[in-house]
Structures are given as C-alpha cells and as structure tokens.
Design a protein around this motif. Structure first.
Motif, short mmCIF file in Angstrom:
data_model
loop_
_atom_site.label_atom_id
_atom_site.label_comp_id
_atom_site.label_asym_id
_atom_site.label_seq_id
_atom_site.Cartn_x
_atom_site.Cartn_y
_atom_site.Cartn_z
N LYS A 225 9.43 3.19 -4.08
CA LYS A 225 8.65 1.98 -4.30
C LYS A 225 7.20 2.26 -3.98
O LYS A 225 6.88 2.90 -2.96
N LYS A 226 6.30 1.77 -4.82
CA LYS A 226 4.87 2.05 -4.64
C LYS A 226 4.12 0.80 -4.22
O LYS A 226 4.40 -0.30 -4.70
N TYR A 227 3.18 1.00 -3.30
CA TYR A 227 2.26 -0.05 -2.87
C TYR A 227 0.84 0.53 -2.87
O TYR A 227 0.65 1.76 -2.93
N THR A 228 -0.11 -0.34 -2.78
CA THR A 228 -1.48 0.05 -2.47
C THR A 228 -1.86 -0.63 -1.16
O THR A 228 -1.26 -1.65 -0.79
N PRO A 229 -2.83 -0.10 -0.43
CA PRO A 229 -3.26 -0.78 0.80
C PRO A 229 -3.68 -2.22 0.54
O PRO A 229 -3.45 -3.10 1.37
N GLU A 230 -4.29 -2.47 -0.61
CA GLU A 230 -4.74 -3.82 -0.94
C GLU A 230 -3.56 -4.78 -1.07
O GLU A 230 -3.63 -5.93 -0.65
N GLU A 231 -2.46 -4.30 -1.66
CA GLU A 231 -1.27 -5.14 -1.79
C GLU A 231 -0.66 -5.48 -0.44
O GLU A 231 0.01 -6.51 -0.30
N LEU A 232 -0.92 -4.62 0.54
CA LEU A 232 -0.41 -4.88 1.89
C LEU A 232 -1.45 -5.59 2.75
O LEU A 232 -1.26 -5.73 3.97
N ASN A 233 -2.55 -6.02 2.12
CA ASN A 233 -3.63 -6.73 2.82
C ASN A 233 -4.25 -5.89 3.95
O ASN A 233 -4.52 -6.39 5.04
N VAL A 234 -4.44 -4.61 3.66
CA VAL A 234 -5.08 -3.71 4.62
C VAL A 234 -6.43 -3.27 4.05
O VAL A 234 -6.50 -2.74 2.94
N GLU A 235 -7.48 -3.52 4.80
CA GLU A 235 -8.82 -3.12 4.37
C GLU A 235 -9.03 -1.64 4.67
O GLU A 235 -8.77 -1.17 5.79
#
Length: 240
Positions: free
Chosen positions: A191-201
C-alpha cells in the motif's frame, strides 16, 4: 509492524562525499534483525500478521520486497522524493501506527546512517525497550519482557503493550530469503502513501555535507619500561 530502511550496503567502502549513485544498496542490518524477530513472534502464535514499512523514494520498494521475501505478510511504502530527516520519519511512523493500530512496533536499534527511534516512542507516548537482546511476549497479560545489555550487565524491562522495541545484534540471526519466498514477495500487496496524505509536513532542516571514513589507527609501540609508559600517558595521551 516493522520499519525497514534502504541504506548503502554495510560492506561497501565509503567514498568521500555523499554520492550514492551506482553503489550497492540493501536493507539496514538492524532492520533485518527486526523483521526476523517479528516473524518469530508470528510463528509463536503471538501475532496475526507482520507488516513491513519503508519510507523514501520509489527504489525503496526493493528493500520492502526483501522484507516481504522474509515472509512479512504485506508492505506499506510512504513515498517521498528524497530521503526524509529523522524527525519527519518519526512523525510519519506515528501516523502509520494510528492508521494500522499495531500491538507492537519493532525497529532496528539504529540505521547505519542516522537514528530516530527515541523520537517515535516519545511522539506515540509508548513504552520503549531499546537495544533488545531477548524479547518475550505474554499475550494474556499484554506485556513484553525485554532484556537489554547495559554497561553493568543485563537489564530487564517489562513493557505494557502496545510498545516499541528496538533490536540489538544479539537478538537473533536473520535467515536468508528462499527463492520461493522471493517469488511470492512479488505478488504480496504494498500500500502506498505520501507524507501529505498522512498529514505530515515535510521539512529538510538537516543536510549531510560530507561522508568520510574514520581515521586509521596508528601502529602500536612496544615500550621498554613502566616509566616510559607513564611518560607517554602524561606527555602524549594526556590521560594522567
């Protein structure tokens, strides 16, 4: 949940600078120990699945596949255009823990190029057993007993779950991935995420400007008397 990191292979001779192009990359050695321990916990019937997590550019998937070939059940890749600084990594892992809700987070005690373990435990507010040389889980009591080596000998910690454990070299000997498991790893879900999708600056407030080998040790000297030894300790080593 087990975090794994793609690093320059530990056997590669370091060159001056920070250029990693054409260098052999592999899983961080302490991360291999973490994956192996997670698999042992699952084989003992104390975990339902092992989830391997990595953070970094697209080529980090190769390292994730290695973890899957070591019989992790599924993978998570948080894709970032470049390598993140330790604090950002800690924040990303904190968000993934909130999403996945694991009972235990296992990491290598350090990467061969940086550290962020204590920050993760601090952000989660979880108990931590660092430098673990032995781990015993009691599922009924929801506790983990961790033996860790300290200067005076062995220290034993009892951690309420969920908790975070970081692995030392003496915890286990990682097994090699077999060819059938390597082939199976290609079809396991990632499964792929981006930091932005995880609300991480994302912040890049650290910069590596140079990587060099440690200085070579000087040749030993044979001394003829105790007096000569004391003189060198005073005049050269400045320790007495």
């Amino acid at each position: 949940m087990v975090a794994v990191k793609r690093v320059v292979d530990y056997a590669v001779k370091i060159r001056s600078g920070v250029e990693t192009q054409n260098l052999k990359m592999s899983m961080n050695p302490f991360c291999e120990i973490a994956v192996e321990e997670a698999l042992k916990i699952k084989e003992a019937g104390l975990a339902q699945e092992v989830v391997a997590v990595t953070i970094g550019p697209a080529n980090c998937v190769d390292t994730l596949r290695t973890g899957l070939a070591m019989v992790a059940d599924r993978g998570i890749h948080v894709e970032a255009a470049r390598e993140l600084v330790p604090l950002t990594v800690a924040k990303v892992l904190k968000r993934l823990v909130k999403v996945e809700n694991p009972g235990l987070l296992i990491l290598g005690k350090q990467a061969i190029d940086d550290d962020c373990n204590q920050m993760i435990a601090g952000l989660l507010g979880w108990p931590q057993g660092s430098f673990a040389s032995k781990v015993v889980l009691e599922k009924e009591k929801q506790v983990a007993t961790v033996d860790r080596e300290v200067d005076g000998g062995l220290e034993t910690l009892c951690l309420d779950l969920p908790a975070m454990i970081t692995t030392d070299l003496r915890l286990n000997q990682p097994s090699y991935a077999t060819l059938p498991n390597i082939m199976k790893a290609k079809s396991k879900p990632i499964k792929k995420y981006t930091p932005e999708e995880l609300n991480v600056e994302i912040k890049y407030d650290l910069e590596v400007v140079q990587v060099t080998e440690p200085p070579k040790r000087k040749a030993g000297v044979i001394l003829s008397s105790i007096d000569e030894l004391i003189d060198k300790l005073k005049s050269e080593a400045h320790v007495i």
